[in-house]
Every structure is written in structure tokens, then in C-alpha cells.
Scaffold this motif. Structure first.
Motif, mmCIF file in Angstrom:
data_model
loop_
_atom_site.group_PDB
_atom_site.id
_atom_site.type_symbol
_atom_site.label_atom_id
_atom_site.label_comp_id
_atom_site.label_asym_id
_atom_site.label_seq_id
_atom_site.Cartn_x
_atom_site.Cartn_y
_atom_site.Cartn_z
ATOM 1 N N ILE A 1 44.515 -10.523 -26.361
ATOM 2 C CA ILE A 1 43.138 -10.901 -26.043
ATOM 3 C C ILE A 1 42.702 -10.261 -24.726
ATOM 4 O O ILE A 1 41.589 -9.747 -24.602
ATOM 5 C CB ILE A 1 43.010 -12.438 -25.964
ATOM 6 N N ALA A 2 43.592 -10.264 -23.727
ATOM 7 C CA ALA A 2 43.264 -9.672 -22.428
ATOM 8 C C ALA A 2 43.006 -8.173 -22.559
ATOM 9 O O ALA A 2 42.099 -7.627 -21.915
ATOM 10 C CB ALA A 2 44.391 -9.933 -21.435
ATOM 11 N N ARG A 3 43.803 -7.507 -23.396
ATOM 12 C CA ARG A 3 43.615 -6.069 -23.594
ATOM 13 C C ARG A 3 42.247 -5.776 -24.189
ATOM 14 O O ARG A 3 41.532 -4.875 -23.734
ATOM 15 C CB ARG A 3 44.714 -5.513 -24.503
ATOM 16 N N HIS A 4 41.852 -6.553 -25.200
ATOM 17 C CA HIS A 4 40.531 -6.351 -25.809
ATOM 18 C C HIS A 4 39.415 -6.725 -24.847
ATOM 19 O O HIS A 4 38.350 -6.091 -24.848
ATOM 20 C CB HIS A 4 40.423 -7.162 -27.099
ATOM 21 N N ALA A 5 39.649 -7.737 -24.023
ATOM 22 C CA ALA A 5 38.640 -8.130 -23.042
ATOM 23 C C ALA A 5 38.366 -6.984 -22.066
ATOM 24 O O ALA A 5 37.212 -6.716 -21.712
ATOM 25 C CB ALA A 5 39.093 -9.377 -22.283
ATOM 26 N N ARG A 6 39.430 -6.302 -21.626
ATOM 27 C CA ARG A 6 39.248 -5.176 -20.722
ATOM 28 C C ARG A 6 38.484 -4.047 -21.404
ATOM 29 O O ARG A 6 37.616 -3.407 -20.800
ATOM 30 C CB ARG A 6 40.607 -4.667 -20.225
ATOM 31 N N ALA A 7 38.810 -3.793 -22.678
ATOM 32 C CA ALA A 7 38.123 -2.734 -23.412
ATOM 33 C C ALA A 7 36.643 -3.061 -23.586
ATOM 34 O O ALA A 7 35.778 -2.197 -23.444
ATOM 35 C CB ALA A 7 38.793 -2.520 -24.776
ATOM 36 N N ILE A 8 36.336 -4.330 -23.896
ATOM 37 C CA ILE A 8 34.943 -4.746 -24.060
ATOM 38 C C ILE A 8 34.179 -4.580 -22.754
ATOM 39 O O ILE A 8 33.057 -4.070 -22.722
ATOM 40 C CB ILE A 8 34.875 -6.212 -24.547
ATOM 41 N N ASP A 9 34.794 -4.992 -21.658
ATOM 42 C CA ASP A 9 34.146 -4.872 -20.354
ATOM 43 C C ASP A 9 33.884 -3.405 -20.020
ATOM 44 O O ASP A 9 32.831 -3.055 -19.465
ATOM 45 C CB ASP A 9 35.018 -5.521 -19.279
ATOM 46 N N HIS A 10 34.851 -2.547 -20.361
ATOM 47 C CA HIS A 10 34.675 -1.118 -20.103
ATOM 48 C C HIS A 10 33.535 -0.556 -20.952
ATOM 49 O O HIS A 10 32.726 0.248 -20.470
ATOM 50 C CB HIS A 10 35.968 -0.372 -20.401
ATOM 51 N N GLN A 11 33.446 -0.980 -22.215
ATOM 52 C CA GLN A 11 32.378 -0.489 -23.080
ATOM 53 C C GLN A 11 31.007 -0.947 -22.585
ATOM 54 O O GLN A 11 30.024 -0.205 -22.664
ATOM 55 C CB GLN A 11 32.621 -0.959 -24.511
ATOM 56 N N LEU A 12 30.939 -2.163 -22.068
ATOM 57 C CA LEU A 12 29.679 -2.624 -21.499
ATOM 58 C C LEU A 12 29.297 -1.812 -20.269
ATOM 59 O O LEU A 12 28.117 -1.504 -20.055
ATOM 60 C CB LEU A 12 29.780 -4.118 -21.144
ATOM 61 N N ALA A 13 30.300 -1.459 -19.451
ATOM 62 C CA ALA A 13 30.028 -0.614 -18.289
ATOM 63 C C ALA A 13 29.536 0.758 -18.729
ATOM 64 O O ALA A 13 28.649 1.346 -18.097
ATOM 65 C CB ALA A 13 31.287 -0.483 -17.438
ATOM 66 N N GLU A 14 30.105 1.270 -19.829
ATOM 67 C CA GLU A 14 29.644 2.548 -20.362
ATOM 68 C C GLU A 14 28.193 2.452 -20.823
ATOM 69 O O GLU A 14 27.395 3.369 -20.599
ATOM 70 C CB GLU A 14 30.523 2.985 -21.536
ATOM 71 N N ALA A 15 27.840 1.337 -21.468
ATOM 72 C CA ALA A 15 26.463 1.151 -21.916
ATOM 73 C C ALA A 15 25.513 1.102 -20.734
ATOM 74 O O ALA A 15 24.432 1.708 -20.751
ATOM 75 C CB ALA A 15 26.355 -0.133 -22.743
ATOM 76 N N GLU A 16 25.924 0.397 -19.680
ATOM 77 C CA GLU A 16 25.096 0.318 -18.483
ATOM 78 C C GLU A 16 24.929 1.688 -17.843
ATOM 79 O O GLU A 16 23.829 2.074 -17.415
ATOM 80 C CB GLU A 16 25.735 -0.651 -17.484
ATOM 81 N N ALA A 17 26.026 2.449 -17.805
ATOM 82 C CA ALA A 17 25.954 3.790 -17.229
ATOM 83 C C ALA A 17 25.066 4.701 -18.062
ATOM 84 O O ALA A 17 24.316 5.520 -17.517
ATOM 85 C CB ALA A 17 27.360 4.373 -17.125
ATOM 86 N N LEU B 1 22.458 3.894 -19.853
ATOM 87 C CA LEU B 1 21.054 3.573 -19.590
ATOM 88 C C LEU B 1 20.612 4.151 -18.248
ATOM 89 O O LEU B 1 19.489 4.659 -18.119
ATOM 90 C CB LEU B 1 20.849 2.056 -19.616
ATOM 91 N N ALA B 2 21.506 4.068 -17.255
ATOM 92 C CA ALA B 2 21.170 4.628 -15.944
ATOM 93 C C ALA B 2 20.982 6.133 -16.034
ATOM 94 O O ALA B 2 20.087 6.708 -15.410
ATOM 95 C CB ALA B 2 22.258 4.282 -14.940
ATOM 96 N N GLN B 3 21.843 6.782 -16.829
ATOM 97 C CA GLN B 3 21.746 8.234 -16.975
ATOM 98 C C GLN B 3 20.474 8.644 -17.701
ATOM 99 O O GLN B 3 19.862 9.660 -17.381
ATOM 100 C CB GLN B 3 22.980 8.756 -17.704
ATOM 101 N N MET B 4 20.074 7.851 -18.688
ATOM 102 C CA MET B 4 18.825 8.137 -19.398
ATOM 103 C C MET B 4 17.633 8.062 -18.455
ATOM 104 O O MET B 4 16.661 8.800 -18.594
ATOM 105 C CB MET B 4 18.651 7.144 -20.548
ATOM 106 N N ALA B 5 17.738 7.174 -17.478
ATOM 107 C CA ALA B 5 16.622 6.978 -16.557
ATOM 108 C C ALA B 5 16.595 8.003 -15.436
ATOM 109 O O ALA B 5 15.520 8.368 -14.953
ATOM 110 C CB ALA B 5 16.682 5.572 -15.962
ATOM 111 N N SER B 6 17.784 8.483 -15.014
ATOM 112 C CA SER B 6 17.781 9.320 -13.801
ATOM 113 C C SER B 6 18.679 10.551 -13.902
ATOM 114 O O SER B 6 19.082 11.095 -12.884
ATOM 115 C CB SER B 6 18.215 8.476 -12.605
ATOM 116 N N GLY B 7 19.024 10.985 -15.083
ATOM 117 C CA GLY B 7 19.837 12.194 -15.210
ATOM 118 C C GLY B 7 21.293 11.933 -14.930
ATOM 119 O O GLY B 7 21.875 10.994 -15.458
ATOM 120 N N HIS B 8 21.924 12.740 -14.069
ATOM 121 C CA HIS B 8 23.349 12.604 -13.780
ATOM 122 C C HIS B 8 23.565 11.440 -12.820
ATOM 123 O O HIS B 8 23.720 11.622 -11.613
ATOM 124 C CB HIS B 8 23.912 13.890 -13.180
ATOM 125 N N ALA B 9 23.606 10.273 -13.363
ATOM 126 C CA ALA B 9 23.887 9.064 -12.577
ATOM 127 C C ALA B 9 24.756 8.168 -13.425
ATOM 128 O O ALA B 9 24.994 8.431 -14.596
ATOM 129 C CB ALA B 9 22.589 8.363 -12.187
#
Length: 314
Positions: free
Chosen positions: A72-88, A90-98
Motif C-alpha cells: 500500500i505504501a509503495r502505491h501511495a508513493r506512486a500516486i503522490d508522484h503522479q499527482l505531482a506530475e499532473a501539477e507540473a 499544468l504549470a508547464q502548459m501555463a508557462s512553458g518550461h516550468a
């Protein structure tokens, strides 16, 4: 086991349990998350009830994470990483290389990675670079679990589906303390080296794999093998005269420059390996990760080579 338990679980519960599993302590997890211990215990108990299988066990005062809990902990880390990727993304769509790039660095590469990543940040100041430092086996696991975007390492994993690109040479040499007879006697023979003790890294280290291959290939049978857990300890042990070190020249530029460590000329040395930038072959690299990969491939070699000492002090 409760069916469809994922419908009831919350991201907050997963993050709290991941902290408990990683730190091995409810109190330390509470401190890291700025929560009370009862609040952490309640969320872990709620998650345990949803899944229907024990996630942790307490033996006296010690907490042990079960196999189910580790998964469960392993999947939790993967989910958190995927959410960080999604956030990144969106940031890149808004401002290019960010956005955010997660980089796994093998322990030997910690001597070159900061300079590379600082030069990259100067070119892309809006990109946040998250660095994790591990030995080679742990980097493999991070790649496999999709916890990092890129890895900076020596030999890439053969069994794991990855793309690996060379960006710089990586020389490794046999080193000894100042005044060691083999540092000033011309080319050392196999017999000379066989009369010495060798210092070696722990299992899971890429440097150890290269060193063992070198010794076998050249028929060198040291009088003693002394295993030590880090490059820094090996350097200090070599300086103290405990044995010969087999190290990346990138790890000991200061020691070579000041003369407290000196190269031993030996057949087949320096052993030239390569630094690679590695990522999963099916991974969708976001623009910031692509920018870092391309930067390493075009600029990394020059930056790394500038750090290598070309000659020993007179």
C-alpha cells in the motif's frame, strides 16, 4: 479483504500511512505531517478497516509494517508522484518550461550532479529539480516504480525497459595514500597488486560491480578485501593506509589535487565507463524533464570533464 475498498479511501489516508511506513513510527510521522499522534493512529486504523487486512503490527514498543502495508505504501508513493506530475504538467502548459523534475542520482554521481543541475537551473530558473540520492539497486527500484523522471547513473539496468543515453566519460582508478611505494614505481604488476588489501563498496553499488569485474579480468587476488559503506569512508581509509581504493576520479578531485591520494599506474587503468541519463522507455517525459535530458546530452560532458584533474601534483 474488503472489495472495492478504493472507493472509500482518501488521498490524506494514503499520505499519512506512507509516512508511517517510511519512518517506521507513528510519532515521527505525526511530527513530519504536523498532526497529533491520535489523528495519525485514527487514519491508519480507518485505512486498515477499509482494506480488511492488517497494515502494521506492534511488537512491544516496535512498529512493523506488514507485507500488505508495504505494498500500500509503495502505491501511495506512486500516486503522490503522479499527482505531482499532473501539477507540473499544468504549470508547464501555463508557462512553458516550468514545473518539477524528479532526478535519481547514484551515490558516486553526487560529486558531479550538483554542478550539472545548477547549470541547468541557471538556464531554466522556473524548473524545480527534486533530487534523491541512492545506490544503484535503489535507483533501479525507483525507476521501476515510476518514482523518478530521470536517473543519472553509470551502467543502466539491463533487465528493466529503459532508454539510456551517454553524456560523459567516467574514469575510475586505483588510488593509494601519499608515499605508497606503488605510486612512484612505474607500472604496477598483477603480482604487486595481489600483495595489497583492497577497499570495496557495499553490495548494490555500481562502483563495486566495476571493481570486481576489473579484479577478475586482470587476475588480481588481493590479500584482503575490506568492505566499507561509502566513497567518503573509503577515501579516508585509503589516506590512512588501510588499503588501495578503486574509485571514480570524480569522487576525489580534492584529494588528488592536494596529493593525499595518488593514482597507481596499472594495466587497464583508468577504467573508462560512462555516465548515462536514464528513464523508462514508455515514460511520457514532460517538457521540463525533456529539457533536462537534452541539457545533459549537449552540455553535460563539457561540465563533467572540466572537473577531472588531468595530472597528479608534482
Amino acid at each position: 479483504m474488503t472489495t472495492q475498498w478504493t472507493r472509500g479511501v482518501s488521498l490524506r489516508q494514503l499520505r499519512i500511512f506512507e509516512a508511517v511506513a517510511r519512518l517506521g513510527s507513528i510519532s515521527r510521522a505525526a511530527e513530519e505531517l504536523h498532526l497529533t499522534q491520535p489523528a495519525v493512529s485514527m487514519q491508519v486504523k480507518a485505512l486498515d478497516g477499509l482494506i480488511g487486512l492488517p497494515l502494521i503490527e506492534t511488537l512491544g514498543k516496535k512498529l512493523r509494517v506488514t507485507d500488505v502495508g508495504m505494498e500500500i505504501a509503495r502505491h501511495a508513493r506512486a500516486i503522490d508522484h503522479q499527482l505531482a506530475e499532473a501539477e507540473a504538467a499544468l504549470a508547464q502548459m501555463a508557462s512553458g518550461h516550468a514545473g518539477l523534475v524528479s532526478v535519481g542520482v547514484v551515490s558516486t554521481a553526487k560529486y558531479i550532479a550538483p554542478k550539472l543541475l545548477m547549470a541547468f537551473r541557471e538556464r531554466y530558473p522556473d524548473v524545480q529539480v527534486r533530487i534523491s540520492l541512492h545506490n544503484r539497486d535503489d535507483i533501479f527500484r525507483q525507476l521501476e516504480d515510476n518514482l523518478i523522471d530521470l536517473a543519472i547513473m553509470g551502467r543502466p539496468p539491463a533487465a528493466l525497459g529503459c532508454e539510456a543515453h551517454v553524456f560523459a566519460e567516467h574514469p575510475l582508478s586505483i588510488l593509494a595514500c601519499e608515499g605508497h611505494p606503488l605510486t612512484g614505481s612505474g607500472m604496477a604488476s598483477v603480482e604487486d597488486l595481489g600483495r595489497e588489501a583492497f577497499l570495496i563498496r557495499e553490495r548494490g553499488s555500481g562502483t563495486r560491480v566495476t571493481q570486481e569485474s576489473f579484479l577478475i579480468e586482470h587476475g588480481i587476488r588481493p590479500t584482503e578485501i575490506i568492505e566499507l559503506p561509502s566513497n567518503e569512508i573509503i577515501k579516508q581509509a585509503a589516506i590512512a593506509g588501510m588499503g588501495l581504493a578503486f574509485l571514480s576520479e570524480h569522487t576525489c578531485q580534492l584529494e588528488l589535487r592536494t596529493g593525499v591520494l595518488r593514482r597507481i599506474a596499472a594495466p587497464g587503468t583508468p577504467v573508462i565507463r560512462n555516465w548515462h541519463v536514464v528513464y523508462r522507455d514508455r515514460k511520457n517525459l514532460l517538457p521540463a524533464a525533456q529539457a533536462l535530458r537534452d541539457f545533459l546530452l549537449t552540455k553535460g560532458g563539457g561540465l563533467v570533464n572540466a572537473q577531472v584533474t588531468s595530472a597528479q601534483p608534482a
